[in-house]
Design a protein around this motif. Structure first.
Motif, PDB file in Angstrom:
ATOM      1  N   TYR A  31       2.948  -4.637  -2.817  1.00 14.10           N
ATOM      2  CA  TYR A  31       1.947  -5.709  -2.875  1.00 14.10           C
ATOM      3  C   TYR A  31       1.639  -6.053  -4.332  1.00 14.10           C
ATOM      4  O   TYR A  31       1.571  -7.228  -4.701  1.00 14.10           O
ATOM      5  N   CYS A  32       1.460  -5.029  -5.158  1.00 14.67           N
ATOM      6  CA  CYS A  32       1.151  -5.263  -6.572  1.00 14.67           C
ATOM      7  C   CYS A  32       2.310  -5.941  -7.298  1.00 14.67           C
ATOM      8  O   CYS A  32       2.087  -6.820  -8.130  1.00 14.67           O
ATOM      9  N   ILE A  33       3.537  -5.548  -6.995  1.00 13.21           N
ATOM     10  CA  ILE A  33       4.703  -6.193  -7.611  1.00 13.21           C
ATOM     11  C   ILE A  33       4.739  -7.673  -7.242  1.00 13.21           C
ATOM     12  O   ILE A  33       5.007  -8.533  -8.085  1.00 13.21           O
ATOM     13  N   ASP A  34       4.439  -7.982  -5.980  1.00 15.66           N
ATOM     14  CA  ASP A  34       4.452  -9.372  -5.510  1.00 15.66           C
ATOM     15  C   ASP A  34       3.220 -10.162  -5.943  1.00 15.66           C
ATOM     16  O   ASP A  34       3.258 -11.392  -5.954  1.00 15.66           O
TER      17      ASP A  34
ATOM     18  N   GLU B 242      -8.007  -4.790  -4.136  1.00 16.84           N
ATOM     19  CA  GLU B 242      -7.519  -5.700  -3.102  1.00 16.84           C
ATOM     20  C   GLU B 242      -6.243  -5.155  -2.462  1.00 16.84           C
ATOM     21  O   GLU B 242      -6.089  -5.178  -1.234  1.00 16.84           O
ATOM     22  N   ALA B 243      -5.342  -4.644  -3.286  1.00 16.91           N
ATOM     23  CA  ALA B 243      -4.093  -4.074  -2.775  1.00 16.91           C
ATOM     24  C   ALA B 243      -4.379  -2.915  -1.828  1.00 16.91           C
ATOM     25  O   ALA B 243      -3.750  -2.797  -0.771  1.00 16.91           O
ATOM     26  N   PHE B 244      -5.332  -2.068  -2.204  1.00 13.04           N
ATOM     27  CA  PHE B 244      -5.693  -0.933  -1.343  1.00 13.04           C
ATOM     28  C   PHE B 244      -6.371  -1.401  -0.071  1.00 13.04           C
ATOM     29  O   PHE B 244      -6.085  -0.887   1.014  1.00 13.04           O
ATOM     30  N   GLU B 245      -7.291  -2.338  -0.181  1.00  6.68           N
ATOM     31  CA  GLU B 245      -8.009  -2.807   1.006  1.00  6.68           C
ATOM     32  C   GLU B 245      -7.070  -3.459   2.015  1.00  6.68           C
ATOM     33  O   GLU B 245      -7.259  -3.331   3.218  1.00  6.68           O
ATOM     34  N   LYS B 246      -6.030  -4.141   1.538  1.00  6.83           N
ATOM     35  CA  LYS B 246      -5.098  -4.816   2.443  1.00  6.83           C
ATOM     36  C   LYS B 246      -4.028  -3.894   2.988  1.00  6.83           C
ATOM     37  O   LYS B 246      -3.373  -4.223   3.970  1.00  6.83           O
ATOM     38  N   ASN B 247      -3.819  -2.749   2.356  1.00  4.14           N
ATOM     39  CA  ASN B 247      -2.701  -1.883   2.747  1.00  4.14           C
ATOM     40  C   ASN B 247      -3.101  -0.483   3.151  1.00  4.14           C
ATOM     41  O   ASN B 247      -2.243   0.367   3.321  1.00  4.14           O
TER      42      ASN B 247
END
Length: 101
Positions: A84-87, A95-100
Motif C-alpha cells: 500500500y505504501c509503495i503504491d 492510513e496504511a495500517f488502518e486500511k490493511n
C-alpha cells in the motif's frame, strides 16, 4: 510462550535503544504518528523501518484491544501495508495500517 517473551524482550530493547539514540541526536524527538507518510517510512534504514512497523502494529493492536500475537497474520498485514505504501507514498503510515489491519 518463550517466543512471545523473546519478541517482547527484543521489542523493549529496540524501543530503549532507539529512544536513547533519538534523544541523543534530536533535541525535539516528538513525532506525530498521524503525519508520518509512507515515503518517509520507505526511505528509512531497515532497522528504523522495522521499529516503525512494530510500533504501529502495537499501537493498532492496542486500540483494537487485541492481546494475541499471531505472527503469520501480522506478517501478511505487513506485506499489505508495505505494498500500500509503495503504491501510495504520500499516504500516512497510519492510513496504511488502518486500511490493511
Amino acid at each position: 510462550m518463550k517466543s512471545l517473551l523473546k519478541i517482547s524482550a527484543i521489542g523493549a530493547l529496540a524501543l530503549f535503544t532507539t529512544s536513547q539514540n533519538a534523544l541523543a541526536q534530536d533535541d525535539d524527538p516528538v513525532i506525530d504518528m498521524n503525519t508520518v507518510d509512507c515515503r518517509t517510512m520507505l526511505k528509512m534504514d531497515s532497522e528504523e523501518q522495522d521499529f516503525t512497523l512494530i510500533y504501529f502494529h502495537g499501537y493498532i493492536s492496542g486500540t483494537k484491544g487485541e492481546t494475541m500475537f499471531n505472527g503469520p497474520v501480522l506478517r501478511e498485514a505487513t506485506n499489505k501495508i508495505m505494498d500500500y505504501c509503495i503504491d501510495n507514498p504520500s499516504a500516512t503510515v497510519m492510513e496504511a495500517f488502518e486500511k490493511n489491519r
